[in-house]
Design a protein around this motif. Sequence first.
Motif, PDB file in Angstrom:
ATOM      1  N   HIS A 250       0.809  -1.149  -0.036  1.00 35.73           N
ATOM      2  CA  HIS A 250       0.079  -0.096   0.061  1.00 35.73           C
ATOM      3  C   HIS A 250       0.976   1.192   0.137  1.00 35.73           C
ATOM      4  CE1 HIS A 250      -3.753   2.075   0.660  1.00 35.73           C
ATOM      5  NE2 HIS A 250      -3.353   2.646   1.431  1.00 35.73           N
ATOM      6  N   THR A 251       1.845   1.111   0.854  1.00 40.47           N
ATOM      7  CA  THR A 251       2.934   2.374   0.852  1.00 40.47           C
ATOM      8  C   THR A 251       4.245   1.644   1.439  1.00 40.47           C
ATOM      9  OG1 THR A 251       3.352   4.629   1.478  1.00 40.47           O
ATOM     10  CG2 THR A 251       1.838   3.404   2.984  1.00 40.47           C
ATOM     11  N   TRP A 252       5.167   2.653   1.759  1.00 37.44           N
ATOM     12  CA  TRP A 252       6.392   1.978   2.270  1.00 37.44           C
ATOM     13  C   TRP A 252       7.340   3.339   2.738  1.00 37.44           C
ATOM     14  CZ3 TRP A 252       5.980   2.511  -2.929  1.00 37.44           C
ATOM     15  CH2 TRP A 252       6.935   3.127  -3.635  1.00 37.44           C
ATOM     16  N   THR A 253       8.350   2.959   3.268  1.00 35.52           N
ATOM     17  CA  THR A 253       9.378   3.992   3.676  1.00 35.52           C
ATOM     18  C   THR A 253      10.727   3.278   3.915  1.00 35.52           C
ATOM     19  OG1 THR A 253       9.962   5.993   5.121  1.00 35.52           O
ATOM     20  CG2 THR A 253       9.051   4.055   6.264  1.00 35.52           C
ATOM     21  N   VAL A 254      11.729   3.912   3.523  1.00 37.23           N
ATOM     22  CA  VAL A 254      13.215   3.297   3.847  1.00 37.23           C
ATOM     23  C   VAL A 254      13.672   4.226   4.788  1.00 37.23           C
ATOM     24  CG1 VAL A 254      15.228   2.734   2.845  1.00 37.23           C
ATOM     25  CG2 VAL A 254      13.025   2.694   1.405  1.00 37.23           C
ATOM     26  N   SER A 255      13.827   3.702   6.026  1.00 39.05           N
ATOM     27  CA  SER A 255      14.469   4.483   7.150  1.00 39.05           C
ATOM     28  C   SER A 255      15.941   4.410   7.000  1.00 39.05           C
ATOM     29  CB  SER A 255      13.922   3.741   8.449  1.00 39.05           C
ATOM     30  OG  SER A 255      12.622   4.285   8.621  1.00 39.05           O
TER      31      SER A 255
ATOM     32  N   GLN B 281       8.597  -3.724  14.862  1.00 40.58           N
ATOM     33  CA  GLN B 281       9.093  -3.752  13.562  1.00 40.58           C
ATOM     34  C   GLN B 281      10.286  -2.929  12.960  1.00 40.58           C
ATOM     35  OE1 GLN B 281       7.556  -6.341  11.986  1.00 40.58           O
ATOM     36  NE2 GLN B 281       5.392  -6.400  12.834  1.00 40.58           N
TER      37      GLN B 281
ATOM     38  N   THR C 235       3.648  -0.988   4.556  1.00 40.07           N
ATOM     39  CA  THR C 235       2.376  -1.049   4.874  1.00 40.07           C
ATOM     40  C   THR C 235       1.763  -2.106   3.861  1.00 40.07           C
ATOM     41  OG1 THR C 235       2.418   0.984   5.969  1.00 40.07           O
ATOM     42  CG2 THR C 235       0.274  -0.071   5.223  1.00 40.07           C
TER      43      THR C 235
ATOM     44  N   GLN D 158      -3.474   1.419   9.407  1.00 41.54           N
ATOM     45  CA  GLN D 158      -4.936   0.661   9.181  1.00 41.54           C
ATOM     46  C   GLN D 158      -6.025   1.837   8.479  1.00 41.54           C
ATOM     47  OE1 GLN D 158      -5.102  -2.378   9.497  1.00 41.54           O
ATOM     48  NE2 GLN D 158      -3.165  -2.753  10.439  1.00 41.54           N
TER      49      GLN D 158
ATOM     50  N   LEU E   8      10.499  -0.492   5.353  1.00 44.97           N
ATOM     51  CA  LEU E   8       9.217  -0.825   6.042  1.00 44.97           C
ATOM     52  C   LEU E   8       7.979  -0.799   5.404  1.00 44.97           C
ATOM     53  CD1 LEU E   8      10.124   1.081   9.431  1.00 44.97           C
ATOM     54  CD2 LEU E   8       9.414  -1.311   9.226  1.00 44.97           C
TER      55      LEU E   8
ATOM     56  N   ARG F 247      -4.354  -4.348   6.895  1.00 43.56           N
ATOM     57  CA  ARG F 247      -3.132  -4.165   6.487  1.00 43.56           C
ATOM     58  C   ARG F 247      -2.202  -4.648   7.824  1.00 43.56           C
ATOM     59  NH1 ARG F 247      -4.581   1.873   5.037  1.00 43.56           N
ATOM     60  NH2 ARG F 247      -5.888   1.436   3.319  1.00 43.56           N
ATOM     61  N   VAL F 248      -0.839  -4.845   7.078  1.00 40.85           N
ATOM     62  CA  VAL F 248       0.173  -5.342   8.123  1.00 40.85           C
ATOM     63  C   VAL F 248       1.374  -4.505   7.839  1.00 40.85           C
ATOM     64  CG1 VAL F 248       1.635  -7.249   8.834  1.00 40.85           C
ATOM     65  CG2 VAL F 248      -0.683  -7.610   8.537  1.00 40.85           C
ATOM     66  N   CYS F 249       1.898  -3.962   9.034  1.00 38.76           N
ATOM     67  CA  CYS F 249       3.282  -3.015   8.773  1.00 38.76           C
ATOM     68  C   CYS F 249       4.530  -4.074   9.176  1.00 38.76           C
ATOM     69  CB  CYS F 249       3.091  -2.049   9.735  1.00 38.76           C
ATOM     70  SG  CYS F 249       4.638  -0.887   9.676  1.00 38.76           S
ATOM     71  N   ALA F 250       5.370  -4.168   8.255  1.00 31.66           N
ATOM     72  CA  ALA F 250       6.383  -5.317   8.517  1.00 31.66           C
ATOM     73  C   ALA F 250       7.802  -4.698   7.627  1.00 31.66           C
ATOM     74  CB  ALA F 250       6.134  -6.691   8.311  1.00 31.66           C
ATOM     75  N   GLN F 251       8.954  -5.279   8.079  1.00 36.39           N
ATOM     76  CA  GLN F 251      10.025  -5.023   7.278  1.00 36.39           C
ATOM     77  C   GLN F 251       9.927  -5.883   6.003  1.00 36.39           C
ATOM     78  OE1 GLN F 251      13.749  -5.211   9.169  1.00 36.39           O
ATOM     79  NE2 GLN F 251      13.005  -4.216  11.138  1.00 36.39           N
TER      80      GLN F 251
ATOM     81  N   ILE G  95      16.142  11.021   6.405  1.00 37.80           N
ATOM     82  CA  ILE G  95      15.792  10.317   7.987  1.00 37.80           C
ATOM     83  C   ILE G  95      14.848   9.115   7.583  1.00 37.80           C
ATOM     84  CG2 ILE G  95      14.481  10.561  10.081  1.00 37.80           C
ATOM     85  CD1 ILE G  95      16.876  12.512   9.664  1.00 37.80           C
ATOM     86  N   SER G  96      13.695   9.333   6.879  1.00 39.29           N
ATOM     87  CA  SER G  96      13.015   8.052   6.518  1.00 39.29           C
ATOM     88  C   SER G  96      12.208   8.523   5.179  1.00 39.29           C
ATOM     89  CB  SER G  96      11.972   7.618   7.567  1.00 39.29           C
ATOM     90  OG  SER G  96      11.448   6.151   7.425  1.00 39.29           O
ATOM     91  N   ASP G  97      12.931   7.810   4.169  1.00 42.76           N
ATOM     92  CA  ASP G  97      12.332   8.156   2.884  1.00 42.76           C
ATOM     93  C   ASP G  97      10.869   8.595   2.612  1.00 42.76           C
ATOM     94  OD1 ASP G  97      12.943   8.531  -0.212  1.00 42.76           O
ATOM     95  OD2 ASP G  97      11.791   6.888  -0.244  1.00 42.76           O
TER      96      ASP G  97
END
Lengths: 137, 383
Positions: A68-73, B139, A91, B253, A89, A99-103, B200-202
Amino acid sequence: MTELDYDKPMPPLNRDSKPFWDSMKEHNMRLQRCVGCGKIRHYPRPVCDSCYSMEYDWVRASGKGKVHTWTVSEHAFHPGFLAALPMTLATVELEEGVRVCAQMRDVEPGQMAVDMAVELGYEDTGANFTLPVFRPA
Amino acid sequence: MAGLTDKCAITGIGETEYSKNSGKSVAALQMEASLKAIADAGLKPTDIDGVIPYGNMEMVAEDFITNLGLPDLRYSAVTPLGGASAVAAIQAAVSAVASGIANNVLIPIGRNGSSGQRIGARAGEMPQFRLIGEFEMPQGNIAPPQLYAHMARRHMELYGTKSEQLAEIAVSTRANAILNDNAVMTKPMTIEDHQNSRIISDPLRLFDCCLESDGAAAVIVSGSDRAKDLAQKPIYIMGVGEGHPDSPSTITQRPDITTLGTAKAAPRAFGMAGVSHKDIDVAEIYDCFTYIVMCQLEDLGFCKKGEGGDFVSNGRIARGGELPINTHGGLLSQSHIVGMNHVCELVKQLRGSAGKAQVANAEIGLVTGYGDMGDGSVAIMRN
């Protein structure tokens, strides 16, 4: 390793969500389903927001989903994640609609895209709980 | 609700020095800002009969009774909306004053957000973030820059929004802070500086993120009938609203993660005020992150969803632009006083006392709060 050695945040014990974490330990993610109307919900909680039933059971998740979306920390915010940087990370929207948030695993940041198909995996932490991860399907 | 229009006014504002290390207790900071606001209004501490302490509960109503010698506090409440608390507290104060429960409500906010416990480190301990604490922090999805990056990335993928457009917000906000004698960040910033700041977090870079600061600010809300006799030109509260998004505790969510609670609050505030967007001369928009400013401008209705990137470009939000925003330098460059600095700035703009950043002929203005992963609050005021 035990809980005492684990260097990252741990999920606090919660009566409403214990069956979820138990299912994770079995590498068999189960999601909460309302007995009243059948709506699947996540994160676990005591009441269905559609029909207000407080009865629920647990159904096995397909493990199939899409990004759905993501970020690269590139900043960890907790020393336990320093070694994981850069950390993708995601979503992920599961087929079941929650939805599940996970690496992410086995993916380059540039590969990430909305609606990319992914599959659920399991990683035992060694601290008596198991976390979900996703890989490109 | 239309019955609340212009029933109340901001009659006093007070701010401490904003810094990275106050050397003072949170209690001392909040009392200093409160005494300044009371004096600014031309009131005495004994005139305060309502107080809305900040929802982190570092200071409670009892502390204000004790320190300020309040003889008869009739009203106390807490608006626990994180960064949306200050403006949501104005809604609570207006309803208390307009209904006759209290006459002069003090709203103080202050903390040692830099030298004390860092703001970003605290989220997991707060009950509104219990679900994040259980399902996301393990996570590695821990701090607001990460949690909000999920929103910003989705917005970019759906609408083509670019980091360079977020940079426009950081740069124009910094330009305003440079004019402010009470701002922490006063080094000029260019779009290139923003683009060169570390990820920081793309897609969020360092210069997309707000400061963490020490300091306090306070305002007084009084009935309009009495406000006319006080020391300052009353700044009338035309409309207020608060809104909570779906799935308020977890962005993950939320059915539409590119829409904030602001989208629910804005029609209420505009409807109560009876004004339209083109009537707004100046806006102070809660700016914990550049992206959140852009998203609020969409949810407020200044542009359509997805058009925020274009809206903030080409100087529209700079001083002299069509909609000057964050004329004090905001949380990004002045100081993080949980948005009470935004309320104080709007009052100054409408009084005509905003110094070098004064917007010419500012008559009607808007201020927002935003916080706790999606809560929004909006107030529209006039002079």
